[in-house]
Design a protein around this motif. Structure first.
Motif, PDB file in Angstrom:
ATOM      1  N   SER A  33      -4.373   4.768  19.554  1.00 37.15           N
ATOM      2  CA  SER A  33      -3.575   4.136  18.781  1.00 37.15           C
ATOM      3  C   SER A  33      -4.143   3.538  17.695  1.00 37.15           C
ATOM      4  O   SER A  33      -3.762   3.791  16.555  1.00 37.15           O
ATOM      5  CB  SER A  33      -2.241   3.602  19.315  1.00 37.15           C
ATOM      6  N   LEU A  34      -5.241   2.731  18.071  1.00 33.02           N
ATOM      7  CA  LEU A  34      -5.881   1.957  17.026  1.00 33.02           C
ATOM      8  C   LEU A  34      -6.578   2.759  16.126  1.00 33.02           C
ATOM      9  O   LEU A  34      -6.604   2.751  14.739  1.00 33.02           O
ATOM     10  CB  LEU A  34      -6.855   0.779  17.709  1.00 33.02           C
ATOM     11  N   ILE A  35      -7.050   3.808  16.608  1.00 31.61           N
ATOM     12  CA  ILE A  35      -8.058   4.911  15.795  1.00 31.61           C
ATOM     13  C   ILE A  35      -7.169   5.357  14.745  1.00 31.61           C
ATOM     14  O   ILE A  35      -7.493   5.568  13.478  1.00 31.61           O
ATOM     15  CB  ILE A  35      -8.712   5.919  16.587  1.00 31.61           C
ATOM     16  N   ILE A  36      -5.891   5.751  15.292  1.00 33.28           N
ATOM     17  CA  ILE A  36      -4.986   6.656  14.305  1.00 33.28           C
ATOM     18  C   ILE A  36      -4.642   5.598  13.241  1.00 33.28           C
ATOM     19  O   ILE A  36      -4.641   5.914  12.245  1.00 33.28           O
ATOM     20  CB  ILE A  36      -3.949   7.076  15.289  1.00 33.28           C
ATOM     21  N   SER A  37      -4.183   4.414  13.638  1.00 34.56           N
ATOM     22  CA  SER A  37      -3.845   3.378  12.764  1.00 34.56           C
ATOM     23  C   SER A  37      -4.795   3.029  11.786  1.00 34.56           C
ATOM     24  O   SER A  37      -4.450   2.817  10.608  1.00 34.56           O
ATOM     25  CB  SER A  37      -3.428   2.092  13.632  1.00 34.56           C
ATOM     26  N   VAL A  38      -6.205   2.811  12.158  1.00 39.68           N
ATOM     27  CA  VAL A  38      -7.297   2.638  11.114  1.00 39.68           C
ATOM     28  C   VAL A  38      -7.318   3.712  10.128  1.00 39.68           C
ATOM     29  O   VAL A  38      -7.555   3.705   8.950  1.00 39.68           O
ATOM     30  CB  VAL A  38      -8.660   2.126  11.886  1.00 39.68           C
ATOM     31  N   GLY A  39      -7.165   4.974  10.602  1.00 40.16           N
ATOM     32  CA  GLY A  39      -7.221   6.126   9.831  1.00 40.16           C
ATOM     33  C   GLY A  39      -6.118   6.270   8.762  1.00 40.16           C
ATOM     34  O   GLY A  39      -6.501   6.294   7.597  1.00 40.16           O
ATOM     35  N   GLU A  40      -5.001   5.853   9.273  1.00 43.39           N
ATOM     36  CA  GLU A  40      -3.775   5.563   8.292  1.00 43.39           C
ATOM     37  C   GLU A  40      -4.078   4.589   7.242  1.00 43.39           C
ATOM     38  O   GLU A  40      -3.786   5.082   5.911  1.00 43.39           O
ATOM     39  CB  GLU A  40      -2.653   5.333   9.234  1.00 43.39           C
ATOM     40  N   SER A  41      -4.623   3.518   7.572  1.00 35.31           N
ATOM     41  CA  SER A  41      -5.104   2.634   6.578  1.00 35.31           C
ATOM     42  C   SER A  41      -5.954   2.930   5.614  1.00 35.31           C
ATOM     43  O   SER A  41      -5.948   2.822   4.385  1.00 35.31           O
ATOM     44  CB  SER A  41      -5.341   1.252   7.293  1.00 35.31           C
ATOM     45  N   GLU A  42      -7.033   3.489   6.102  1.00 31.94           N
ATOM     46  CA  GLU A  42      -8.047   3.979   5.214  1.00 31.94           C
ATOM     47  C   GLU A  42      -7.588   4.996   4.178  1.00 31.94           C
ATOM     48  O   GLU A  42      -7.680   5.189   3.153  1.00 31.94           O
ATOM     49  CB  GLU A  42      -8.991   4.807   6.080  1.00 31.94           C
ATOM     50  N   GLU A  43      -6.448   5.899   4.816  1.00 30.04           N
ATOM     51  CA  GLU A  43      -5.997   6.977   3.677  1.00 30.04           C
ATOM     52  C   GLU A  43      -5.108   6.211   2.658  1.00 30.04           C
ATOM     53  O   GLU A  43      -5.213   6.585   1.484  1.00 30.04           O
ATOM     54  CB  GLU A  43      -4.999   8.131   4.677  1.00 30.04           C
ATOM     55  N   TYR A  44      -4.267   5.441   3.057  1.00 28.49           N
ATOM     56  CA  TYR A  44      -3.548   4.647   2.025  1.00 28.49           C
ATOM     57  C   TYR A  44      -4.346   4.030   1.092  1.00 28.49           C
ATOM     58  O   TYR A  44      -3.854   3.981  -0.120  1.00 28.49           O
ATOM     59  CB  TYR A  44      -2.690   3.310   2.777  1.00 28.49           C
ATOM     60  N   LYS A  45      -5.466   3.333   1.499  1.00 25.32           N
ATOM     61  CA  LYS A  45      -6.500   2.787   0.581  1.00 25.32           C
ATOM     62  C   LYS A  45      -6.980   3.842  -0.449  1.00 25.32           C
ATOM     63  O   LYS A  45      -7.156   3.463  -1.542  1.00 25.32           O
ATOM     64  CB  LYS A  45      -7.697   2.171   1.425  1.00 25.32           C
ATOM     65  N   SER A  46      -7.313   4.990   0.001  1.00 23.13           N
ATOM     66  CA  SER A  46      -7.951   6.022  -0.759  1.00 23.13           C
ATOM     67  C   SER A  46      -6.942   6.458  -1.571  1.00 23.13           C
ATOM     68  O   SER A  46      -7.367   7.172  -2.754  1.00 23.13           O
ATOM     69  CB  SER A  46      -8.506   7.167   0.012  1.00 23.13           C
ATOM     70  N   LEU A  47      -5.566   6.585  -1.206  1.00 21.80           N
ATOM     71  CA  LEU A  47      -4.650   7.133  -2.180  1.00 21.80           C
ATOM     72  C   LEU A  47      -4.351   6.110  -3.315  1.00 21.80           C
ATOM     73  O   LEU A  47      -3.600   6.568  -4.154  1.00 21.80           O
ATOM     74  CB  LEU A  47      -3.339   7.610  -1.300  1.00 21.80           C
ATOM     75  N   ALA A  83      -6.367   4.985  -5.471  1.00 23.17           N
ATOM     76  CA  ALA A  83      -6.752   5.451  -6.756  1.00 23.17           C
ATOM     77  C   ALA A  83      -6.398   6.565  -7.267  1.00 23.17           C
ATOM     78  O   ALA A  83      -6.170   6.826  -8.500  1.00 23.17           O
ATOM     79  CB  ALA A  83      -8.404   5.611  -6.356  1.00 23.17           C
ATOM     80  N   HIS A  84      -5.946   7.620  -6.356  1.00 24.36           N
ATOM     81  CA  HIS A  84      -5.307   8.761  -6.850  1.00 24.36           C
ATOM     82  C   HIS A  84      -3.732   8.633  -7.260  1.00 24.36           C
ATOM     83  O   HIS A  84      -3.408   9.673  -7.932  1.00 24.36           O
ATOM     84  CB  HIS A  84      -5.374   9.958  -5.653  1.00 24.36           C
ATOM     85  N   LEU A  85      -3.002   7.937  -6.765  1.00 22.86           N
ATOM     86  CA  LEU A  85      -1.671   7.622  -7.184  1.00 22.86           C
ATOM     87  C   LEU A  85      -1.214   6.112  -7.533  1.00 22.86           C
ATOM     88  O   LEU A  85      -0.760   5.375  -6.791  1.00 22.86           O
ATOM     89  CB  LEU A  85      -0.947   7.805  -6.037  1.00 22.86           C
ATOM     90  N   PRO A  86      -1.863   5.943  -8.852  1.00 18.11           N
ATOM     91  CA  PRO A  86      -1.580   4.472  -9.163  1.00 18.11           C
ATOM     92  C   PRO A  86      -0.379   4.133  -9.411  1.00 18.11           C
ATOM     93  O   PRO A  86       0.149   2.840  -9.299  1.00 18.11           O
ATOM     94  CB  PRO A  86      -2.536   4.418 -10.534  1.00 18.11           C
ATOM     95  N   ASP A  87       0.755   5.092  -9.904  1.00 15.98           N
ATOM     96  CA  ASP A  87       2.167   4.657  -9.924  1.00 15.98           C
ATOM     97  C   ASP A  87       2.826   4.377  -8.839  1.00 15.98           C
ATOM     98  O   ASP A  87       3.988   4.058  -8.942  1.00 15.98           O
ATOM     99  CB  ASP A  87       2.640   6.063 -10.797  1.00 15.98           C
ATOM    100  N   MET A  88       2.295   4.822  -7.743  1.00 19.30           N
ATOM    101  CA  MET A  88       2.882   4.290  -6.217  1.00 19.30           C
ATOM    102  C   MET A  88       2.192   3.398  -5.679  1.00 19.30           C
ATOM    103  O   MET A  88       2.525   2.948  -4.228  1.00 19.30           O
ATOM    104  CB  MET A  88       2.632   5.817  -5.389  1.00 19.30           C
ATOM    105  N   ARG A  89       1.409   2.623  -6.187  1.00 19.83           N
ATOM    106  CA  ARG A  89       0.552   1.572  -5.716  1.00 19.83           C
ATOM    107  C   ARG A  89       1.483   0.472  -4.807  1.00 19.83           C
ATOM    108  O   ARG A  89       1.338   0.251  -3.852  1.00 19.83           O
ATOM    109  CB  ARG A  89      -0.208   0.615  -6.720  1.00 19.83           C
ATOM    110  N   SER A  90       2.625   0.045  -5.368  1.00 21.09           N
ATOM    111  CA  SER A  90       3.608  -0.900  -4.645  1.00 21.09           C
ATOM    112  C   SER A  90       3.937  -0.133  -3.315  1.00 21.09           C
ATOM    113  O   SER A  90       4.078  -0.809  -2.316  1.00 21.09           O
ATOM    114  CB  SER A  90       4.520  -1.376  -5.413  1.00 21.09           C
ATOM    115  N   GLU A  91       4.601   0.946  -3.235  1.00 27.16           N
ATOM    116  CA  GLU A  91       4.915   1.541  -2.083  1.00 27.16           C
ATOM    117  C   GLU A  91       3.495   1.827  -1.121  1.00 27.16           C
ATOM    118  O   GLU A  91       3.803   1.615   0.132  1.00 27.16           O
ATOM    119  CB  GLU A  91       5.359   2.939  -2.328  1.00 27.16           C
TER     120      GLU A  91
END
Length: 189
Positions: free
Chosen positions: A131-145, A147-155
């Protein structure tokens, strides 16, 4: 070592996490993904994506590819770089205190000698680690997003913070189980 950005990386990493799964073909990995969980089943449908992720893992040094005359019979083997940095730290037992537990305390570890208790703790530990591996991957994906979706930054920030909180909770659960396992193993010596 930085994590690969492939969407199926964590599901493949989880499938490969058992010691006995080594020297596998793309087909055998795909079959394992089909039996893993709902998310993995979705990724198992795309054989090319699995192959691309495996090649990226070869390029990063996590896997070694042994080429066969028939490309479908080529096998992949895990290397010493296979385990990501954050899961290496998880596997180390963490002891928060050097104090021994008083025999008169309310904690009763007589069941440590019972193999089923140890098995239960180890299975819980493995679940939390996954679960931790999946959660860390999820966090990393939000972080990378970000840059690509600045208009959705707050969400994205809100989702990122929830994911980080979940990771912290899982780390606490892993630490607690590691502490109990360490105590059980030291008391059985």
């Amino acid at each position: 070592m930085s994590q690969l950005k492939h969407k199926n990386y964590f599901q493949i990493q989880f499938a490969l996490s058992t010691d006995d799964f080594d020297g596998f073909t793309v087909k055998s990995l795909r079959n394992k993904l089909l039996h893993q969980n709902d998310e993995a089943r979705l990724y198992a449908e795309d054989r090319r994506a699995i192959y691309r992720t495996l090649i990226a893992m070869v390029n990063s040094g996590e896997l070694h590819k042994k080429v066969a005359p028939n490309p479908q019979q080529s096998t992949f083997h895990k290397t010493s770089l296979f385990i990501p940095e954050h899961t290496m730290a998880i596997k180390e037992p963490v002891i928060l205190s050097d104090k021994k537990i008083d025999e008169n305390s309310s904690a009763n570890f007589d069941t440590c000698s019972d193999r089923s208790s140890i098995k239960y703790l180890e299975s819980q530990l493995k679940e939390y680690q996954i679960s931790l591996i999946i959660s860390v991957g999820e966090s990393e994906e939000y972080k990378s997003l970000f840059a690509h979706l600045p208009d959705m930054r707050s969400e994205l920030e809100m989702l990122y913070m929830k994911s980080r909180e979940k990771s912290s909770t899982l780390m606490g659960q892993i630490t607690a189980i590691n502490n109990v396992l360490s105590y059980c193993k030291s008391s059985s010596l």
